[in-house]
Design a protein around this motif. Sequence first.
Motif, short mmCIF file in Angstrom:
data_model
loop_
_atom_site.label_atom_id
_atom_site.label_comp_id
_atom_site.label_asym_id
_atom_site.label_seq_id
_atom_site.Cartn_x
_atom_site.Cartn_y
_atom_site.Cartn_z
N ASP A 182 -3.16 20.39 -12.62
CA ASP A 182 -3.89 21.53 -12.04
C ASP A 182 -3.78 21.61 -10.52
N GLY A 183 -2.58 21.41 -9.99
CA GLY A 183 -2.37 21.52 -8.55
C GLY A 183 -2.87 20.33 -7.76
N LYS A 184 -3.18 19.23 -8.45
CA LYS A 184 -3.67 18.02 -7.78
C LYS A 184 -2.78 16.84 -8.14
N LEU A 185 -2.58 15.96 -7.15
CA LEU A 185 -1.88 14.71 -7.38
C LEU A 185 -2.94 13.69 -7.79
N VAL A 186 -2.80 13.12 -8.98
CA VAL A 186 -3.74 12.12 -9.47
C VAL A 186 -3.07 10.76 -9.32
N VAL A 187 -3.70 9.88 -8.55
CA VAL A 187 -3.16 8.55 -8.27
C VAL A 187 -4.08 7.52 -8.91
N GLN A 188 -3.53 6.70 -9.80
CA GLN A 188 -4.32 5.68 -10.48
C GLN A 188 -3.70 4.32 -10.25
N ASP A 191 -5.17 -0.23 -10.38
CA ASP A 191 -6.16 -1.13 -10.95
C ASP A 191 -7.56 -0.91 -10.37
N GLU A 192 -7.67 -0.32 -9.18
CA GLU A 192 -8.95 -0.14 -8.51
C GLU A 192 -9.64 1.17 -8.88
N GLY A 193 -8.95 2.08 -9.56
CA GLY A 193 -9.55 3.36 -9.92
C GLY A 193 -8.56 4.49 -9.73
N SER A 194 -9.10 5.70 -9.54
CA SER A 194 -8.22 6.85 -9.36
C SER A 194 -8.71 7.73 -8.22
N TYR A 227 0.82 -1.22 0.00
CA TYR A 227 0.00 0.00 0.00
C TYR A 227 0.85 1.27 0.00
N LEU A 228 0.36 2.28 -0.71
CA LEU A 228 0.91 3.62 -0.62
C LEU A 228 -0.16 4.46 0.07
N SER A 229 0.21 5.08 1.18
CA SER A 229 -0.75 5.84 1.98
C SER A 229 -0.51 7.34 1.83
N SER A 269 -5.26 4.85 1.92
CA SER A 269 -4.25 3.89 1.45
C SER A 269 -4.74 3.22 0.18
N LEU A 270 -3.86 3.12 -0.79
CA LEU A 270 -4.19 2.51 -2.07
C LEU A 270 -3.19 1.41 -2.37
N LYS A 271 -3.66 0.37 -3.05
CA LYS A 271 -2.75 -0.71 -3.44
C LYS A 271 -1.66 -0.13 -4.32
N SER A 272 -0.42 -0.53 -4.06
CA SER A 272 0.72 0.05 -4.78
C SER A 272 1.03 -0.67 -6.09
N SER A 273 0.33 -1.74 -6.39
CA SER A 273 0.59 -2.43 -7.66
C SER A 273 0.00 -1.64 -8.82
N ASN A 274 0.74 -1.56 -9.90
CA ASN A 274 0.34 -0.81 -11.10
C ASN A 274 -0.06 0.62 -10.79
#
Length: 133
Positions: free
Chosen positions: A48-54, A56-59, A24-26, A36-41
């Motif tokens: 626009d001033g936002k961190l977008v994290v994608q 396999d489960e979504g973004s 996980y990346l928290s 916390s999101l799964k760190s795989s893929n």
Amino acid sequence: MKKFLIPTMALMLAMSASAETYPYLSFQTVDGSVVSLKSSNLNLTIEDGKLVVQNDEGSNKFVLTDLARMFFSQSTETAITNLNTDVSSTLQVYTTSGVFLGGFDSERSLRRSVPSGIYVVKTNGKTLKMAVK
């Protein structure tokens, strides 16, 4: 130049190899909430001033000025075992894609009513992420 490049590449390789051992990346925001999101893929971009994290489960999107820290972890920080809600508070529940599922009067009724997955819960002026297993 080679004296600098080779150790830098070795360090980057070691960091990426050690990150793969954490599932996980928290992300912790300045208000103390942790997602916390799964760190795989995993794919991280800034728009626009936002961190977008994608993954396999979504973004997910995080406003950069609201982030306090990011860290790898062995377990998910999103499971909420006690929401500490008073009797008059309602749990407004959404899917991670933003679909409103309804209002619930207790965590227990919420957990019985929705299938396993990750949900966004709004209550008492706070927004939290909840994993239902």
